[in-house]
Design an enzyme around this catalytic site. Structure first.
Site, PDB file in Angstrom:
ATOM      1  N   GLN A  82      60.622   2.985  37.465  1.00 28.13           N
ATOM      2  CA  GLN A  82      59.517   3.903  37.709  1.00 28.13           C
ATOM      3  C   GLN A  82      59.523   4.440  39.138  1.00 28.13           C
ATOM      4  O   GLN A  82      59.143   5.584  39.386  1.00 28.13           O
ATOM      5  CB  GLN A  82      58.188   3.194  37.422  1.00 28.13           C
ATOM      6  CG  GLN A  82      57.024   4.124  37.188  1.00 28.13           C
ATOM      7  CD  GLN A  82      57.038   4.727  35.791  1.00 28.13           C
ATOM      8  OE1 GLN A  82      57.282   4.041  34.809  1.00 28.13           O
ATOM      9  NE2 GLN A  82      56.772   6.013  35.694  1.00 28.13           N
TER      10      GLN A  82
ATOM     11  N   LYS B 236      54.431  -1.121  37.248  1.00 28.30           N
ATOM     12  CA  LYS B 236      54.398  -1.281  35.794  1.00 28.30           C
ATOM     13  C   LYS B 236      53.628  -2.556  35.471  1.00 28.30           C
ATOM     14  O   LYS B 236      53.499  -3.454  36.315  1.00 28.30           O
ATOM     15  CB  LYS B 236      55.814  -1.369  35.232  1.00 28.30           C
ATOM     16  CG  LYS B 236      55.934  -0.897  33.791  1.00 28.30           C
ATOM     17  CD  LYS B 236      55.915   0.607  33.662  1.00 28.30           C
ATOM     18  CE  LYS B 236      56.138   1.040  32.217  1.00 28.30           C
ATOM     19  NZ  LYS B 236      56.225   2.499  32.081  1.00 28.30           N
TER      20      LYS B 236
ATOM     21  N   GLY C 155      49.514   4.416  29.763  1.00 25.10           N
ATOM     22  CA  GLY C 155      49.966   3.757  28.548  1.00 25.10           C
ATOM     23  C   GLY C 155      51.478   3.605  28.502  1.00 25.10           C
ATOM     24  O   GLY C 155      52.210   4.188  29.285  1.00 25.10           O
ATOM     25  N   ASP C 156      51.921   2.799  27.560  1.00 26.78           N
ATOM     26  CA  ASP C 156      53.343   2.602  27.269  1.00 26.78           C
ATOM     27  C   ASP C 156      53.383   2.073  25.842  1.00 26.78           C
ATOM     28  O   ASP C 156      52.426   2.268  25.080  1.00 26.78           O
ATOM     29  CB  ASP C 156      53.972   1.633  28.286  1.00 26.78           C
ATOM     30  CG  ASP C 156      55.502   1.621  28.226  1.00 26.78           C
ATOM     31  OD1 ASP C 156      56.060   0.708  27.583  1.00 26.78           O
ATOM     32  OD2 ASP C 156      56.141   2.512  28.805  1.00 26.78           O
TER      33      ASP C 156
END
Length: 444
Positions: free
Chosen positions: A111, A126, A165-166
């Protein structure tokens, strides 16, 4: 500079035992950095590699909650705040049984570079939990999310850390998380989470952004080869949010999308994926792709991977390490032109090498799927200004950002002597931007 890279990698392996996904992510970036360190040895002198591989903060916490049967359940929560050199930590939350510290660190490390490539002022982080929302009632998901946020809230904020979100975290989960944050803090701090509902601070295009962005990046890749999506045979892995919107955008550009998948197998629909039916099955009924195949009269192949279906363009949009060397060989033999990663690190290192050796244009996730976080940053902008943009304006900004990321990767690859390598261009481009910010801020 090879010795410095090897020493730094050895240190990462020693300090983070057993975290194989994190090791893989670091190794893939380090493999590109030799020309950078040769040109800029001051990065070595300032120990930028070592500092960048050590997260600024790692938070692990207990998440107790009560299920519908009245039983107490315990899960583990994570937030790894990797780098804030460019801005507040930014990155998703993943709720899935496979989540452990190594997964969260690999995602956070990726990221950092992805966010840097967008050119926007956001750092990388994360988080997530080993909680599995599948099969849980709305009440159970709500109670879990409220417990999770009861600890997480003290570590986040619109100027500190902005989760999204993920896998396993969609609009429902973001709503419960935001509600608990608002309840605890007594603040309507819209910018603390992205991926919110459109009626309470969300951004148009955010839901579509990762899938759309991946296809827009792939469109730019095809254009460099004098080609387009028009009439091209496309295969997509996954059938979740990213995959569905990748299919939508590819079809809009004239592609013939013939296959998608889930963890149970894949569906082959030679007539072309019926997007409306797929959405009904996946998003409304939350059923498997086998149900789509049954209703559509398409072929369902259980227990096998979608890559055995030949294609001109492959879009891996499911999870890490889902496309291996065997899969890559089958795709190359079918006439593959482009691979653009819609998921995070879905292609194994051996498969990447095979694809590149075969002359396939390959875009890593930190470049190709940057559209999601880029649109999250656009959502943050709208929240900060108490504004709301049209779909057309936001999509145009997304397209502009993805084209800039594509062009930056190629220009960087040329500058450092590896022309045409999207992998090197993405790794080096992201690294240099973060490294220069770290040096400017001092040893912190």
């Amino acid at each position: 500079m090879k010795d410095q890279l090897e020493r730094a990698l050895d240190q990462v392996l020693a300090r983070n035992p057993g975290e194989r996904e994190f090791h893989q992510a670091v190794r893939e970036v380090f493999d590109s950095l030799g020309p950078v360190l040769a040109k800029h040895p001051h990065y070595v002198d300032a120990a930028v590699l070592e500092r960048l591989c050590e997260p600024e903060r790692q938070i692990i916490f207990r998440v107790p909650w009560v299920d519908d049967a009245g039983r107490v359940q315990i899960n583990r929560g994570f937030r790894v705040e990797f780098s804030s050199a460019l801005g507040p930590y930014k990155g998703g939350l993943r709720f899935h049984p496979s989540v452990y510290l190594g997964i969260v660190k690999f995602l956070g490390f990726e990221q950092v570079f992805k966010n840097a490539l967008t050119g926007m002022p956001i750092g990388g982080g994360k988080g997530g939990s080993d909680f599995d929302p599948r099969g849980r009632s709305d009440g159970e998901v709500m109670r879990f999310c409220q417990s999770f946020m009861t600890e997480l809230y003290r570590h986040i904020g619109e100027h500190t850390d902005v989760p999204a979100g993920d896998i396993g975290v969609g609009g429902r989960e973001i709503g419960y998380l935001f509600g608990q944050y608002k309840r605890i803090t007594n603040r309507y701090e819209s910018g603390v989470l992205t991926g919110k509902g459109l009626t309470w601070g969300g951004s148009l295009v955010r839901t579509e952004a990762t899938g759309y962005g991946t296809v827009l990046f792939a469109e730019r890749m095809l254009a460099t080869a004098g080609a387009s999506f028009d009439g091209r045979r496309v295969v997509v892995s996954g059938a979740g949010n990213v995959a569905v919107h990748a299919i939508e955008k590819a079809q809009a550009l004239g592609a013939h999308v013939v296959a998608c998948s889930d963890s149970g197998g894949y569906v082959l629909d030679e007539r072309g994926i019926d997007l409306e039916l797929l959405r009904q099955v996946r998003e409304v009924e939350r059923e498997r792709v086998s149900v789509y195949a049954e209703r559509r009269g398409a072929t369902y192949v259980p227990g096998r991977r979608v890559w055995e279906v030949g294609a001109h363009v492959a879009l891996p949009c499911a999870t890490q390490n889902e496309l291996d060397e065997h899969d890559a060989r089958a795709l190359v033999d079918s006439g593959l032109l482009v691979v653009a990663e819609g998921a995070n690190m879905p292609t194994t290192p051996a498969a990447v090498a095979l694809l590149q050796d075969a002359g396939v244009l390959f875009a890593p996730g930190k470049a190709a799927n940057a559209g999601g976080v880029a649109t999250s940053a656009l959502e943050m902008q709208q929240n900060a200004s108490r504004d709301s943009w049209t779909f057309e304006h936001t999509e145009a900004r997304l397209a502009e950002i993805m084209h800039d990321v594509h062009d930056r990767c190629l220009a960087t690859a040329d500058e450092y002597g590896v022309p045409g390598s999207y992998v090197a261009g993405a790794n080096i481009g992201g690294f240099v931007r973060v490294a220069d910010a770290m040096l400017a801020l001092g040893v912190i």
